[in-house]
Design an enzyme around this catalytic site. Structure first.
Site, PDB file in Angstrom:
ATOM      1  N   SER A  46      -2.447  58.747 -37.056  1.00  0.00           N
ATOM      2  CA  SER A  46      -2.171  59.137 -37.897  1.00  0.00           C
ATOM      3  C   SER A  46      -1.364  58.495 -38.345  1.00  0.00           C
ATOM      4  CB  SER A  46      -0.490  59.718 -37.440  1.00  0.00           C
ATOM      5  OG  SER A  46      -0.317  60.723 -36.162  1.00  0.00           O
ATOM      6  N   HIS A  50       6.242  54.060 -38.596  1.00  0.00           N
ATOM      7  CA  HIS A  50       7.317  54.611 -38.263  1.00  0.00           C
ATOM      8  C   HIS A  50       8.188  54.088 -38.723  1.00  0.00           C
ATOM      9  CE1 HIS A  50       5.611  58.139 -36.892  1.00  0.00           C
ATOM     10  NE2 HIS A  50       4.582  57.850 -35.521  1.00  0.00           N
ATOM     11  N   ILE A 335       0.280  50.505 -24.696  1.00  0.00           N
ATOM     12  CA  ILE A 335       0.605  50.622 -25.804  1.00  0.00           C
ATOM     13  C   ILE A 335      -0.297  51.994 -26.510  1.00  0.00           C
ATOM     14  CG2 ILE A 335       0.112  49.409 -28.629  1.00  0.00           C
ATOM     15  CD1 ILE A 335       1.749  47.716 -25.857  1.00  0.00           C
TER      16      ILE A 335
HETATM   17  C1  LIG Z   1      -3.084  60.840 -31.415  1.00  0.00           C
HETATM   18  C2  LIG Z   1      -2.572  59.692 -32.010  1.00  0.00           C
HETATM   19  C3  LIG Z   1      -1.888  59.056 -33.282  1.00  0.00           C
HETATM   20  C4  LIG Z   1      -0.844  58.031 -33.122  1.00  0.00           C
HETATM   21  N1  LIG Z   1      -0.433  58.110 -34.063  1.00  0.00           N
HETATM   22  C5  LIG Z   1       0.357  57.018 -34.599  1.00  0.00           C
HETATM   23  C6  LIG Z   1       1.400  56.637 -35.725  1.00  0.00           C
HETATM   24  O1  LIG Z   1       1.131  57.472 -36.337  1.00  0.00           O
HETATM   25  N2  LIG Z   1       1.550  55.086 -36.138  1.00  0.00           N
HETATM   26  C7  LIG Z   1       1.732  54.255 -34.749  1.00  0.00           C
HETATM   27  O2  LIG Z   1       2.797  53.397 -34.784  1.00  0.00           O
HETATM   28  N3  LIG Z   1       0.942  54.181 -34.104  1.00  0.00           N
HETATM   29  C8  LIG Z   1       0.438  55.470 -33.542  1.00  0.00           C
HETATM   30  N4  LIG Z   1      -0.838  55.975 -32.107  1.00  0.00           N
HETATM   31  C9  LIG Z   1      -0.760  54.421 -31.769  1.00  0.00           C
HETATM   32  C10 LIG Z   1      -1.455  53.965 -32.248  1.00  0.00           C
HETATM   33  O3  LIG Z   1      -2.843  54.767 -32.449  1.00  0.00           O
HETATM   34  C11 LIG Z   1      -2.212  52.868 -30.622  1.00  0.00           C
HETATM   35  O4  LIG Z   1      -0.692  51.984 -30.618  1.00  0.00           O
HETATM   36  C12 LIG Z   1      -3.125  51.512 -30.923  1.00  0.00           C
HETATM   37  O5  LIG Z   1      -4.040  52.050 -31.954  1.00  0.00           O
HETATM   38  C13 LIG Z   1      -3.604  50.574 -30.379  1.00  0.00           C
HETATM   39  O6  LIG Z   1      -4.169  49.751 -29.932  1.00  0.00           O
HETATM   40  P1  LIG Z   1      -4.627  49.400 -28.694  1.00  0.00           P
HETATM   41  O7  LIG Z   1      -5.554  47.420 -30.007  1.00  0.00           O
HETATM   42  O8  LIG Z   1      -3.903  48.752 -28.051  1.00  0.00           O
HETATM   43  O9  LIG Z   1      -6.091  49.638 -28.027  1.00  0.00           O
HETATM   44  P2  LIG Z   1      -7.483  50.241 -28.617  1.00  0.00           P
HETATM   45  O10 LIG Z   1      -7.674  50.487 -29.903  1.00  0.00           O
HETATM   46  O11 LIG Z   1      -7.481  51.223 -27.586  1.00  0.00           O
HETATM   47  O12 LIG Z   1      -7.982  49.094 -28.564  1.00  0.00           O
HETATM   48  C14 LIG Z   1      -8.335  48.685 -27.497  1.00  0.00           C
HETATM   49  C15 LIG Z   1      -9.912  47.562 -27.415  1.00  0.00           C
HETATM   50  O13 LIG Z   1      -9.936  47.429 -25.924  1.00  0.00           O
HETATM   51  C16 LIG Z   1     -11.813  47.258 -26.070  1.00  0.00           C
HETATM   52  N5  LIG Z   1     -12.058  47.520 -24.232  1.00  0.00           N
HETATM   53  C17 LIG Z   1     -11.709  48.357 -23.106  1.00  0.00           C
HETATM   54  N6  LIG Z   1     -12.322  47.813 -22.752  1.00  0.00           N
HETATM   55  C18 LIG Z   1     -12.538  46.373 -22.229  1.00  0.00           C
HETATM   56  C19 LIG Z   1     -13.478  45.827 -21.725  1.00  0.00           C
HETATM   57  N7  LIG Z   1     -13.429  46.380 -20.363  1.00  0.00           N
HETATM   58  N8  LIG Z   1     -14.450  44.546 -22.452  1.00  0.00           N
HETATM   59  C20 LIG Z   1     -13.934  44.884 -24.016  1.00  0.00           C
HETATM   60  N9  LIG Z   1     -12.902  45.061 -24.647  1.00  0.00           N
HETATM   61  C21 LIG Z   1     -12.728  46.261 -23.988  1.00  0.00           C
HETATM   62  C22 LIG Z   1     -11.656  48.508 -26.428  1.00  0.00           C
HETATM   63  O14 LIG Z   1     -12.969  49.587 -26.686  1.00  0.00           O
HETATM   64  C23 LIG Z   1     -10.612  48.539 -27.421  1.00  0.00           C
HETATM   65  O15 LIG Z   1     -11.431  48.646 -28.658  1.00  0.00           O
HETATM   66  C24 LIG Z   1      -1.108  57.152 -31.742  1.00  0.00           C
HETATM   67  C25 LIG Z   1      -2.045  57.246 -30.609  1.00  0.00           C
HETATM   68  C26 LIG Z   1      -2.862  58.684 -31.598  1.00  0.00           C
HETATM   69  C27 LIG Z   1      -3.916  58.492 -30.134  1.00  0.00           C
END
Ligand SMILES: Cc1cc2nc3c(=O)[nH]c(=O)nc-3n(C[C@H](O)[C@H](O)[C@H](O)COP(=O)(O)OP(=O)(O)OC[C@H]3O[C@@H](n4cnc5c(N)ncnc54)[C@H](O)[C@@H]3O)c2cc1C
Length: 488
Positions: A46, A50, A335
C-alpha cells in the site's frame, strides 16, 4: 574475498540495512535472487508510512513502526524519494466503533505517536475529506502518516549504498549455506560468496534461508492482498482512508499515491504458493465493495491495473529480528506490515546486533548520505526545460506519453548505480508503462533503449529476468530463414 557482511534479499529491508551499514568501513555485499532489487513484497504493497497506533502493544512491530515513521523525515531529505506526510483517517461508520478509536488514540499518544486526534464533527471531517461517505460518524486522524513510493525508495537506498561501496549482485539465488570456523560460505546458482556475518532479509523465503543453517524455529505463510489502481487525477483524496480495522488486517483502504493515482485494496487471503500473484474476480469485487463503503464515488471505470502483493506472515505474527545461535547470523524475517514503515528502525536494531557481535563499526571519512534527486521532466519549469533541451535533445524525446517520460530519464535509470537492466526495472525507476496505456505504446521503445545502452541483443531484453523475454526475433528474419530452409 571474505566480506565482513553479506545481506540476503534486496527488498526494502535488505536495502535499508545495506544503506545504513554503508557508512561504516566494512566490506558488504547484497545477494538478490531476482533480476532486480525491489522485486518481492516491496514492489506491491500500500505504500503507507503508518503512524504506529495500529499494532498491539505486545508486538515489537508497534514500537519499530513508531520509530520508523519518525526516521522517514531525515531519510527523505537525504535520499530524495517520493514521500508525503498527508495524514490518515480511520473511519468509523457506526457509533460503536468510536470507543475503539478513542482507545487507539490514547494508547498511541502514550507510546509517542504524535498529534493523534479523534474528530467527531462531521462537517469538519467532510471539509478535510470531501469525498468521504456521508455515513461517517467519526475519524481517528493521524497527521504523521504518509505515502511513499516503496520501490523508488528502495532504489534510492540501493543507489546510495552502492555509492558508499556496497556491492549488489542480482540473479543470485542463495541455495546453500555452510558455516565453518566463523566463515559463512553462501552458494548461489551462479557462484560462491564468503563472509564473517550474514543477514537474512529474504522476505517470504526467510524461513528457508534460516533452515539452511539448521535454524528451524519459525514459519512464514503468504497472505495475499489484491489491489485496483485508478488513473491519475480521476479522484483527489487528501487523506489515507482506513476502515475500522479487522483482526487480520487494517482493512480495505482507499489511498492516493505519490504520483496522483488512487488505489483501493488490499484484502487478506491466506494462501500456500509463495509466487501466486494472481488477482481474482471475487477478490476484486471484495475490495471494490470495501472501498465504496468509504468513497461511494470511486472512479470505477478509470481502473488501469489490478495487482496483488504477498505479506510474509510469520507464525509469531511479529517481526523476527534475532541474533541467532549461529554466531554472526542475524535473522530479519517475518517483516509483514508495517515493515515498510519500520525499515529504518529495523536497520538500527541490526546495527546494534552487529556491535554486540564485536563488528568494528568505524564511520568512513568519505561517507556520503546524499543520493541526488533524480532529474524529472515533469518537475522542471518551462525555462529549465528549454535550457536542458538545448544542451541535450534527449530531454525532448518523449518515450512514455502517459507519464511524460523522455529518453534521457530512461538512460539515466539504466546507468544509475544498481541501474535498470529489464523493462520492469526501467518502469519501477522512472515510470514508463505506469500510465493509462500500461506500456502499450512505450514498451518497444524502452526495449530498444535498453538494448542499445546495455549493448545486448533485443531478444535478450526481458520484462523482469529469466524466462520473461518479450520478443524472439525479427519477423522478417524468421520468414527469410523459412524461405531458405524451403530452398526458395
Ligand atoms: C498487501 C500488502 C500491503 C502492505 N502495505 C504496507 C504498508 O502500507 N505499509 C507498510 O509499512 N508495510 C506494508 N506492507 C509490508 C511491506 O510491504 C513489507 O514489510 C516489506 O515490503 C518487506 O520487505 P522485505 O525486504 O522484508 O521483503 P521483500 O520485499 O519480499 O524482499 C525479500 C527479497 O529477498 C529475495 N530473496 C528471497 N529468497 C532469496 C534467496 N534464496 N536468495 C537471494 N534472494 C532471495 C527476494 O527475491 C526479495 O527481493 C504491505 C505488504 C503487503 C503484501
Amino acid at each position: 574475498m571474505i566480506y565482513d557482511i553479506i545481506i540476503i534479499g534486496g527488498g526494502v529491508t535488505g536495502c535499508t540495512i545495506a544503506r545504513t551499514l554503508s557508512k561504516y568501513d566494512l566490506n558488504i555485499c547484497l545477494l538478490e535472487k531476482e533480476a532486480d532489487i525491489a522485486s518481492g513484497t516491496t514492489k506491491a504493497n500500500s505504500g503507507v508510512v503508518h503512524a504506529g497506533y495500529a499494532a498491539d502493544r505486545k508486538y515489537i512491530k508497534r514500537n519499530l513502526c513508531i520509530q520508523g515513521n519518525k526516521l522517514y523525515t531525515q531519510a527523505h531529505e537525504e535520499l530524495n524519494f517520493p514521500f508525503r506526510r498527508i495524514g490518515s483517517f480511520v473511519v468509523a461508520l457506526e457509533d460503536i466503533q468510536i470507543g475503539e478509536l478513542e482507545e487507539k488514540r490514547k494508547k498511541g499518544l502514550q507510546d509517542g505517536v504524535p498529534d493523534l486526534e479523534l474528530i467527531l464533527d462531521k462537517e469538519k471531517i467532510k471539509q478535510m475529506e470531501p469525498n468521504l461517505t456521508d455515513k461517517v460518524v467519526g475519524v481517528l486522524h493521524a497527521p504523521s502518516a504518509g505515502i511513499v513510493s516503496p520501490y523508488e525508495m528502495t532504489h534510492a537506498l540501493a543507489e546510495n549504498a552502492a555509492m558508499n561501496g556496497v556491492k549488489f549482485f542480482r540473479n543470485q539465488e542463495v541455495i546453500k549455506i555452510r558455516h565453518q570456523e566463523y566463515v559463512f560460505t553462501v552458494k548461489t546458482g551462479e557462484g560462491e560468496f564468503q563472509s564473517n556475518n550474514l543477514i537474512n532479509a529474504a522476505g517470504l523465503y526467510a524461513s528457508r534461508i534460516s533452515k539452511m543453517l539448521g535454524l528451524d524455529y519459525f514459519d512464514i505463510m503468504p497472505r495475499k492482498g489484491q489491489y485496483i489502481l485508478f488513473d491519475r487525477n480521476m479522484l483527489h483524496l487528501n487523506k489515507i482512508l482506513f476502515p475500522s480495522p479487522t483482526k487480520v488486517s487494517k482493512g480495505i483502504l482507499v489511498c492516493p499515491t505519490v504520483h496522483g493515482n488512487t488505489f483501493v485494496g488490499p484484502n487478506a487471503q491466506n494462501i500456500v504458493d509463495l509466487d501466486d500473484l494472481s488477482t481474482t474476480t471475487a477478490g476484486l469485487k471484495e475490495i471494490l465493495e470495501g472501498g465504496m463503503k468509504l468513497i461511494p464515488n470511486l472512479p470505477v471505470r478509470s481502473s488501469i491495473r489490478n495487482f496483488a502483493g504477498l505479506r510474509a506472515v510469520p507464525d509469531t505474527m511479529d517481526f523476527i529480528i534475532d541474533n541467532t545461535d549461529v554466531y554472526g547470523f542475524i535473522n530479519v524475517a517475518g517483516i509483514l506490515s508495517p515493515g515498510l514503515t519500520s525499515c529504518f528502525a529495523i536497520a538500527e536494531r541490526v546495527e546494534e546486533f552487529l556491535e554486540l557481535l564485536g563488528v568494528e563499526m568505524k564511520v568512513k571519512d568519505d561517507y556520503n548520505p546524499i543520493r541526488p534527486k533524480p532529474e524529472r521532466f515533469t518537475n522542471f519549469t518551462r525555462e529549465e526545460l528549454d535550457k536542458k533541451i538545448k544542451k541535450d535533445p534527449l530531454w525532448a524525446r518523449i518515450v512514455c506519453r502517459c507519464e511524460t517520460i523522455p529518453e534521457r530519464e530512461i538512460i539515466n535509470a539504466i546507468h544509475a548505480p544498481v541501474g535498470a537492466t529489464t523493462v520492469d526495472g526501467v518502469k519501477f525507476r522512472c515510470r514508463p508503462g505506469m500510465g493509462r496505456c500500461q506500456g502499450g505504446f512505450c514498451r518497444p521503445r524502452v526495449m530498444e533503449i535498453l538494448s542499445r545502452e546495455l549493448n545486448i541483443p533485443i531478444e535478450e531484453i526481458t520484462k523482469r529476468g529469466e524466462d520473461t523475454n518479450i520478443v524472439v526475433g525479427k519477423t522478417k528474419d524468421f520468414i527469410l530463414r523459412k524461405l531458405e530452409q524451403e530452398g526458395r
